[in-house]
Motif scaffolding. Structure first.
Motif, PDB file in Angstrom:
ATOM      1  N   TYR A  76       2.488   1.688  -3.398  1.00 48.84           N
ATOM      2  CA  TYR A  76       1.509   2.112  -4.394  1.00 48.84           C
ATOM      3  C   TYR A  76       1.162   3.591  -4.228  1.00 48.84           C
ATOM      4  O   TYR A  76       1.062   4.326  -5.211  1.00 48.84           O
ATOM      5  N   LEU A  77       0.995   4.018  -2.986  1.00 45.88           N
ATOM      6  CA  LEU A  77       0.593   5.407  -2.743  1.00 45.88           C
ATOM      7  C   LEU A  77       1.743   6.406  -2.909  1.00 45.88           C
ATOM      8  O   LEU A  77       1.527   7.508  -3.412  1.00 45.88           O
ATOM      9  N   THR A  78       2.930   6.037  -2.481  1.00 46.47           N
ATOM     10  CA  THR A  78       4.042   6.995  -2.513  1.00 46.47           C
ATOM     11  C   THR A  78       4.962   6.819  -3.711  1.00 46.47           C
ATOM     12  O   THR A  78       5.761   7.697  -4.003  1.00 46.47           O
ATOM     13  N   LYS A  79       4.900   5.669  -4.370  1.00 44.26           N
ATOM     14  CA  LYS A  79       5.809   5.344  -5.484  1.00 44.26           C
ATOM     15  C   LYS A  79       7.269   5.388  -5.046  1.00 44.26           C
ATOM     16  O   LYS A  79       8.161   5.694  -5.811  1.00 44.26           O
TER      17      LYS A  79
ATOM     18  N   ALA B  37       0.827  -1.211   0.000  1.00 46.33           N
ATOM     19  CA  ALA B  37       0.000   0.000   0.000  1.00 46.33           C
ATOM     20  C   ALA B  37       0.860   1.259   0.000  1.00 46.33           C
ATOM     21  O   ALA B  37       0.596   2.206  -0.741  1.00 46.33           O
ATOM     22  N   THR B  38       1.906   1.268   0.814  1.00 45.31           N
ATOM     23  CA  THR B  38       2.796   2.429   0.870  1.00 45.31           C
ATOM     24  C   THR B  38       3.510   2.627  -0.460  1.00 45.31           C
ATOM     25  O   THR B  38       3.622   3.756  -0.954  1.00 45.31           O
TER      26      THR B  38
ATOM     27  N   THR C  20       8.249   0.995   5.754  1.00 47.91           N
ATOM     28  CA  THR C  20       6.929   0.692   6.316  1.00 47.91           C
ATOM     29  C   THR C  20       6.772  -0.812   6.569  1.00 47.91           C
ATOM     30  O   THR C  20       6.283  -1.226   7.623  1.00 47.91           O
TER      31      THR C  20
ATOM     32  N   ALA D 287       8.255   2.188   1.125  1.00 43.50           N
ATOM     33  CA  ALA D 287       7.602   0.880   1.216  1.00 43.50           C
ATOM     34  C   ALA D 287       8.434  -0.080   2.046  1.00 43.50           C
ATOM     35  O   ALA D 287       7.903  -0.811   2.880  1.00 43.50           O
TER      36      ALA D 287
END
Length: 109
Positions: free
Chosen positions: A85-88, A82-83, A96, A93
């Motif tokens: 995907y959201l932050t690229k 998720a991290t 996290t 990622a």
């Protein structure tokens, strides 16, 4: 597997030669040439294709739990996905996922 030293060394030498030839094909033969744009476009996806193949078995069949999936590893994988995907950002990622994994391992014992 056989314990015959000749067979073992033959396999080692052939695998080493194969690995060398694969690397040499890129570095030695075409290392100083400009690659076509379509090859460069496909090579950009190599890490994205390889990394899940390395990580997925560690999440789904972790050796630390005897091959049984557990909540900390699955939660860390979902949080990292998720991290990312959201932050690229790979580093975000990774951080996290690591923090989530170790926090949940600490909390669950």
């Amino acid at each position: 597997m056989t314990d015959d030293p000749v067979t073992v060394w033959t396999i080692i030498v052939l695998l080493g030669l194969g690995t060398f030839l694969i690397r040499f094909s890129f570095l030695g033969i075409i290392g100083d040439r400009k690659l076509p744009a379509w090859i460069l476009r496909h090579l950009r996806y190599t890490p994205v294709a390889v990394l899940p193949g390395l990580v997925a078995p560690l999440v789904i069949w972790p050796a630390a739990t005897g091959g049984q999936p557990d909540l900390p590893r699955i939660s860390a994988a979902v949080a990292a996905l998720a991290t990312g995907y959201l932050t690229k950002s790979f580093l975000a990622a990774f951080a996290t996922g690591a923090v989530t994994l170790y926090a949940l391992l600490y909390l669950t014992g």
